[in-house]
Design an enzyme around this catalytic site. Structure first.
Site, PDB file in Angstrom:
ATOM      1  N   ARG A  50       0.861  -1.239  -0.232  1.00 58.98           N
ATOM      2  CA  ARG A  50       0.210  -0.071   0.115  1.00 58.98           C
ATOM      3  C   ARG A  50       0.907   1.304  -0.071  1.00 58.98           C
ATOM      4  O   ARG A  50       2.001   1.109   0.672  1.00 58.98           O
ATOM      5  CB  ARG A  50      -0.793   0.148   1.270  1.00 58.98           C
ATOM      6  CG  ARG A  50      -2.016  -1.194   1.363  1.00 58.98           C
ATOM      7  CD  ARG A  50      -3.075  -1.091   0.515  1.00 58.98           C
ATOM      8  NE  ARG A  50      -3.769  -2.210   0.536  1.00 58.98           N
ATOM      9  CZ  ARG A  50      -3.780  -3.407   0.044  1.00 58.98           C
ATOM     10  NH1 ARG A  50      -2.634  -3.510  -0.629  1.00 58.98           N
ATOM     11  NH2 ARG A  50      -4.690  -4.381   0.278  1.00 58.98           N
TER      12      ARG A  50
ATOM     13  N   ALA B 153      -4.859  -5.747  -8.653  1.00 59.07           N
ATOM     14  CA  ALA B 153      -6.046  -5.903  -8.867  1.00 59.07           C
ATOM     15  C   ALA B 153      -6.769  -4.867  -8.171  1.00 59.07           C
ATOM     16  O   ALA B 153      -6.178  -4.058  -7.284  1.00 59.07           O
ATOM     17  CB  ALA B 153      -6.755  -7.336  -7.946  1.00 59.07           C
TER      18      ALA B 153
ATOM     19  N   MET C  76      -9.339  -4.739  -6.394  1.00 56.98           N
ATOM     20  CA  MET C  76      -9.873  -4.902  -4.975  1.00 56.98           C
ATOM     21  C   MET C  76      -8.435  -4.896  -3.951  1.00 56.98           C
ATOM     22  O   MET C  76      -8.527  -4.520  -2.722  1.00 56.98           O
ATOM     23  CB  MET C  76     -10.211  -6.579  -4.639  1.00 56.98           C
ATOM     24  CG  MET C  76      -9.145  -7.590  -4.853  1.00 56.98           C
ATOM     25  SD  MET C  76      -9.653  -8.968  -4.517  1.00 56.98           S
ATOM     26  CE  MET C  76      -9.904  -9.196  -2.589  1.00 56.98           C
ATOM     27  N   TYR C  77      -7.295  -4.745  -4.518  1.00 59.32           N
ATOM     28  CA  TYR C  77      -5.916  -4.352  -3.870  1.00 59.32           C
ATOM     29  C   TYR C  77      -5.886  -3.064  -3.409  1.00 59.32           C
ATOM     30  O   TYR C  77      -5.171  -2.543  -2.554  1.00 59.32           O
ATOM     31  CB  TYR C  77      -4.583  -4.998  -4.536  1.00 59.32           C
ATOM     32  CG  TYR C  77      -4.518  -6.382  -4.909  1.00 59.32           C
ATOM     33  CD1 TYR C  77      -5.177  -7.204  -4.375  1.00 59.32           C
ATOM     34  CD2 TYR C  77      -3.448  -6.663  -5.658  1.00 59.32           C
ATOM     35  CE1 TYR C  77      -5.231  -8.489  -4.725  1.00 59.32           C
ATOM     36  CE2 TYR C  77      -3.579  -8.087  -5.876  1.00 59.32           C
ATOM     37  CZ  TYR C  77      -4.306  -9.094  -5.579  1.00 59.32           C
ATOM     38  OH  TYR C  77      -3.986 -10.293  -6.199  1.00 59.32           O
ATOM     39  N   ASP C  78      -6.635  -2.080  -4.011  1.00 57.70           N
ATOM     40  CA  ASP C  78      -6.809  -0.623  -3.760  1.00 57.70           C
ATOM     41  C   ASP C  78      -5.114   0.025  -3.891  1.00 57.70           C
ATOM     42  O   ASP C  78      -5.130   0.790  -2.989  1.00 57.70           O
ATOM     43  CB  ASP C  78      -7.468  -0.304  -2.665  1.00 57.70           C
ATOM     44  CG  ASP C  78      -7.706   1.019  -2.369  1.00 57.70           C
ATOM     45  OD1 ASP C  78      -8.159   1.828  -3.486  1.00 57.70           O
ATOM     46  OD2 ASP C  78      -7.712   1.739  -1.287  1.00 57.70           O
TER      47      ASP C  78
END
Length: 91
Positions: A23, A45, A47-49
């Site tokens: 992140r 992805a 969804m990994y943001d």
């Protein structure tokens, strides 16, 4: 030289950097360094943001975009939701 596999006309490096737990600035730095060290496959992805940070790392690495294979994933429910709200003929 990293071995590759061919799929649907694309040559995909068999060794890639997974970014699922990366992140922020750490993600950008790790992607940048991995590319400088020779990685040419980055896995991310929605969804990994962290897709923005992956892009920042790619940009910062100085490696040409056409030299890197980026794998990304979108949940089927997200894809359906976005395509159902798109104007006809654009989804």
């Amino acid at each position: 030289m990293v071995p590759t596999i061919e799929a649907h006309g694309a040559r995909i490096p068999l060794i890639g950097l997974g970014t699922w737990d990366l992140r922020g600035r750490t993600c950008a730095r790790v992607v940048e360094q991995a590319l400088r060290l020779g990685y040419r496959h980055i896995d991310t992805a929605e969804m990994y943001d962290n897709e923005r940070e992956v892009g920042e790392g790619l940009h910062g690495s100085g490696v040409a975009r056409d030299e890197v294979f980026v794998t990304t994933k979108v949940w089927p429910c997200i894809s359906r939701r976005k395509s159902s709200s798109a104007p006809p003929g654009t989804a």
